[in-house]
Scaffold this active site. Sequence first.
Site, PDB file in Angstrom:
ATOM      1  N   MET A 407     -15.924  19.498  -5.946  1.00  0.00           N
ATOM      2  CA  MET A 407     -16.838  18.471  -6.455  1.00  0.00           C
ATOM      3  C   MET A 407     -16.035  17.289  -6.959  1.00  0.00           C
ATOM      4  O   MET A 407     -15.091  17.450  -7.715  1.00  0.00           O
ATOM      5  CB  MET A 407     -17.701  19.082  -7.579  1.00  0.00           C
ATOM      6  N   HIS A 441     -11.242  14.724   1.368  1.00  0.00           N
ATOM      7  CA  HIS A 441     -12.688  14.483   1.236  1.00  0.00           C
ATOM      8  C   HIS A 441     -13.032  14.024  -0.189  1.00  0.00           C
ATOM      9  O   HIS A 441     -13.674  12.995  -0.385  1.00  0.00           O
ATOM     10  CB  HIS A 441     -13.419  15.796   1.579  1.00  0.00           C
ATOM     11  N   GLU A 442     -12.578  14.788  -1.158  1.00  0.00           N
ATOM     12  CA  GLU A 442     -12.953  14.490  -2.548  1.00  0.00           C
ATOM     13  C   GLU A 442     -12.344  13.172  -3.024  1.00  0.00           C
ATOM     14  O   GLU A 442     -12.977  12.428  -3.766  1.00  0.00           O
ATOM     15  CB  GLU A 442     -12.532  15.628  -3.484  1.00  0.00           C
ATOM     16  N   GLU A 464     -21.756  11.749   1.764  1.00  0.00           N
ATOM     17  CA  GLU A 464     -21.138  12.915   2.404  1.00  0.00           C
ATOM     18  C   GLU A 464     -20.683  12.636   3.832  1.00  0.00           C
ATOM     19  O   GLU A 464     -19.676  13.162   4.288  1.00  0.00           O
ATOM     20  CB  GLU A 464     -22.087  14.111   2.346  1.00  0.00           C
TER      21      GLU A 464
HETATM   22 ZN   LIG Z   1     -18.582  15.394  -0.502  1.00  0.00          ZN
END
Ligand SMILES: [Zn+2]
Length: 1024
Positions: A407, A441-442, A464
């Site tokens: 996250m 990604h994060e 996303e």
């Molecule tokens: Zn994400």
Amino acid sequence: MKRQDYYLNGDSGKMSSDGFYISKSKAFIIVFLALAVAVGVGIIVHFAGSAVNVECVCTFPTTDGGNSVGETAALELCKTWASEGYTDICSVCPNNRMSSTISTRMTRKTITTPRTNTTSGSVTTTQNVPSVVSNVRLPTALKPLLYTLELQPHMYTMNPDEFTFNGSVRILFHCMENTDNITLHINQLNLTGYISVTHENKIEDLYQRHEFDIARQFIIIYTKIQLIAGRNYTVDISSFVGPLVPGLSGLYISSYTREDTKIYLATTMMAPIDARKVFPCQDEPAFKAEFDVTILRKESKKAISNTPLAQSVSRGDDWVADKFERTPKMSTYLLAFIICDFNYTQNTTKSGITYRAWSRPEATDQTQYSLDVGVRILTFYEKYFNIPYPLPKQDMIAIPDFAAGAMENWGLITYRETAMLYQPGVSSVKNKQFVAIVVSHELSHQWFGNLVTPSWWDDLWLNEGFATYMQYMGVDHVHPEWKMFEQFVVDLQDVFNIDGLISSHPVYVPVAHPNEINAIFDKISYAKGASIIRMMRFFLGDDVFQHGLTRYLNGLRYDVAFHDDLWFALGNQSLAEDNRISNVKEIMDTWTLQMNYPVVKITYNRTGQITVEQHRYLQDPNAMDPGKYTSPFGYKWHIPFAYTTSDDKWFNVNSNDVIIMNKNETTKTISKNSIPAPTGNNWVLGNPMQYGYYRVNYDDRNWIALTEQLKSDHTVVHVINRAQIIDDAWSLAKSGDLDMSIALRTTEYLNKELDWIPWSAANNQLGFVGSMLERHQLNESFTKYMQNKTSSAFEKVKLNSTGTTHLESFLRSTITNLACSYGVEACVDEAKQLFAQWMSSPENNPIDPGIKSTVYCVAVAEGGIDEWEFVLVQYRTANLADEKSRLLEGLSCSKQPVILSRYLKMAIDPNEIRRQDSVSVIVHISRNTNGRSLAWEFFQANWDFLSNDFAAGSFTFSTLVSGITSLFNTQFELDQLKEFVDSKASLGSGERAFAQALEKTQSNINWMTANVPVIESWLNDQGY
Ligand SMILES: [Zn+2]
């Protein structure tokens, strides 16, 4: 957020002695419900006793002032809760027994009788019970400016039942329109202090009363006089208390074991809508504010939050108050607080940002890799976006219990251990790549999502999809030799599968209810979002794309965005740079506002000319449209088309090769001298590099020419398009657009294929065939065919050598897995031998990490209870999270029903298997031929428990539903599924997954009917 497929989010639940399901966190909900019903519609609630057990008795009145409004309202409330998956609560309010008495024993040691009003004096408190929650959005009259928040978790005894947290919050608002109320989100919190409202610099308390709207998770605070537009006001909530349970959401408890002692940590997961479980707040992404956070901890622990620690002050009795620097303007879902005893490794980026990687002390030596790639990728993004990272520090932390993969909390990214920890020699290269991808990604979210945030969850894909695309770019920067942009098509082809179903959804999807928000954290938002962004980069060109992103991010920094903002930024950039494609919105709307995707059919029957036309692809063209989404464009797309031919063999296409096929053009003719005569083995190939989000179909002659090209020299076709040919052919055969015998032909060349990406595509498609045929008489000859196709690649990679390149290691994993599962003798023997070697000397595992999954599975499948128990012991003692995952998966391979049944029971016992891994275990068992019906029966028998504990606020329940039903392919299984669905009043957050499961099963049945005879005769012709 990074999804983690096949994993579970849920809190603990127990079957109490009287047979009533209750979990600790649900106890709070029930108390709330009881309260809501009591104050709202006059139902009586008694709290008998407040010590070890609290008994709550709800007696429904027969009338409520002469009418049945109370009953109806209570029932509606129950239905609302039930639709959210809290079916345990619904059983408190049975549909047809309004005067029954239900007793519930709660295991919580002490429960304070909840009080909605704790101000001095008597204040009326009422309860809204809307029959249908159609609008869950906050009013916009007030804009938050600054939160002053203090939180104090109590987690210092050895009894987690006693854990709780308390806090206080002060919110400074700017009033945008006159209003008489302040509406905040609140969920599962008990107010224990006073509320006051003041106009800045004034002391008069404007508070009048407050009420709860449980269905919307609101607290509405009314004021004595109107709040006036243009002025600032402060609301103080002096004290609230919340549950501190292992619920994986809000502020929750995680733990790990050191020498038989459980060590606890408190951590947070606010996304998407759980900040409201931690403190009353305006919990929508558009309500950005600054935050002054203070965390109270005991001296033995450390506290971490989004920003650097500003000061620590002793509060006596061993308590320390850690005050953190003020955050930038940000959304509530990005806040994070952790209280733990972890250690960290540290580095500094070139631009002077402190970067720390935290883990439990035992795993600190596994943090080096993620720290290294993190520092490099953060630096890369600063350069690529041309915007400095906005915070002075970046922390990453590996949490032992975590629902998602990771996250992106601003400045404090939380990870599942497998997504951050890496140990050379023990972890596989796949794990290494996974770590790099998740970190990448994060970190991209720190700009995409955190700096510029979608104004509402309907544009989740903006977050996303972009992070999923950028994850490839970040890793490619660090490891160009991994060929990340080639690997991309594996994700693309994966999401093609789901998006080919009629139960798919548009990338941009209106959402309101919390269940709907959780449900869109799916592959459509992530992988389709990323795929259409990749397509956009292709037709815009790299420079326009990059500069357009900077324009977008700079223009909306610390603010919120709608997807049109991105289209305009990119369109304007194109206008400014090359003025080629400025109607980005017009093109991209066709990809985001309607679901599914097109097939481009190429007609090629003249020298120098091809004709293209499009139609919507559906895996099952006869599937009934549930009518949930309609297309504003009649399922036609603006397609950035490109192609090459057997004369050109030009795969290095760029934006100059793009021909935009307008959605209104029924056919388009393309003329070019280099298109050869449509004879012999000449071919045309559409969508080179598979940049476009569409499939391509041809006439049979062209298809055969392509497969002949693969057989004579497959290397002239780019590795991506070899994968594309296989994937498109098989999918078009599935939908009836192509004869299955053509699809089968695309696999004939595989005994020469030594690249992983085409093998990955073949593995997906043939894996499906294999699963479909598993219980069919054709299984034997298909197995022989697969043995033949895999044996030469297996000869090359073998089990006991180490791959020289990253992608060769991937090939080894895929090929050994295929070869062993289809019983290639050399593979099975070698695997058994390696495992036996390990069993005889457990301290020295001789198995290459890349093939461990296969070896464990073969050994457990071929072995008995001894092998299974050995793997179980290894699971219990392994320190590395990804090794634990492989061992868990291996345990599911047993052929013995007794063992599998035992394993299913263990899957939902938190003392055996971590909550986060339960779904993974159950799904893996269902993938085993011997476990399929066992898992389904188990699922049905444990529905109440699974749907309660897995469904609440979780997207993993959908994963469970689709996972265990995905291989259903008989009428018997379809009937069972239908019967089950019909028997349930509510399917909670599993509703979409069940709809997809029904469609998928029907489509599997159709596939069997249509294709088994073709496969049979083709295998016969081939001599199998
Ligand atoms: Zn994400």
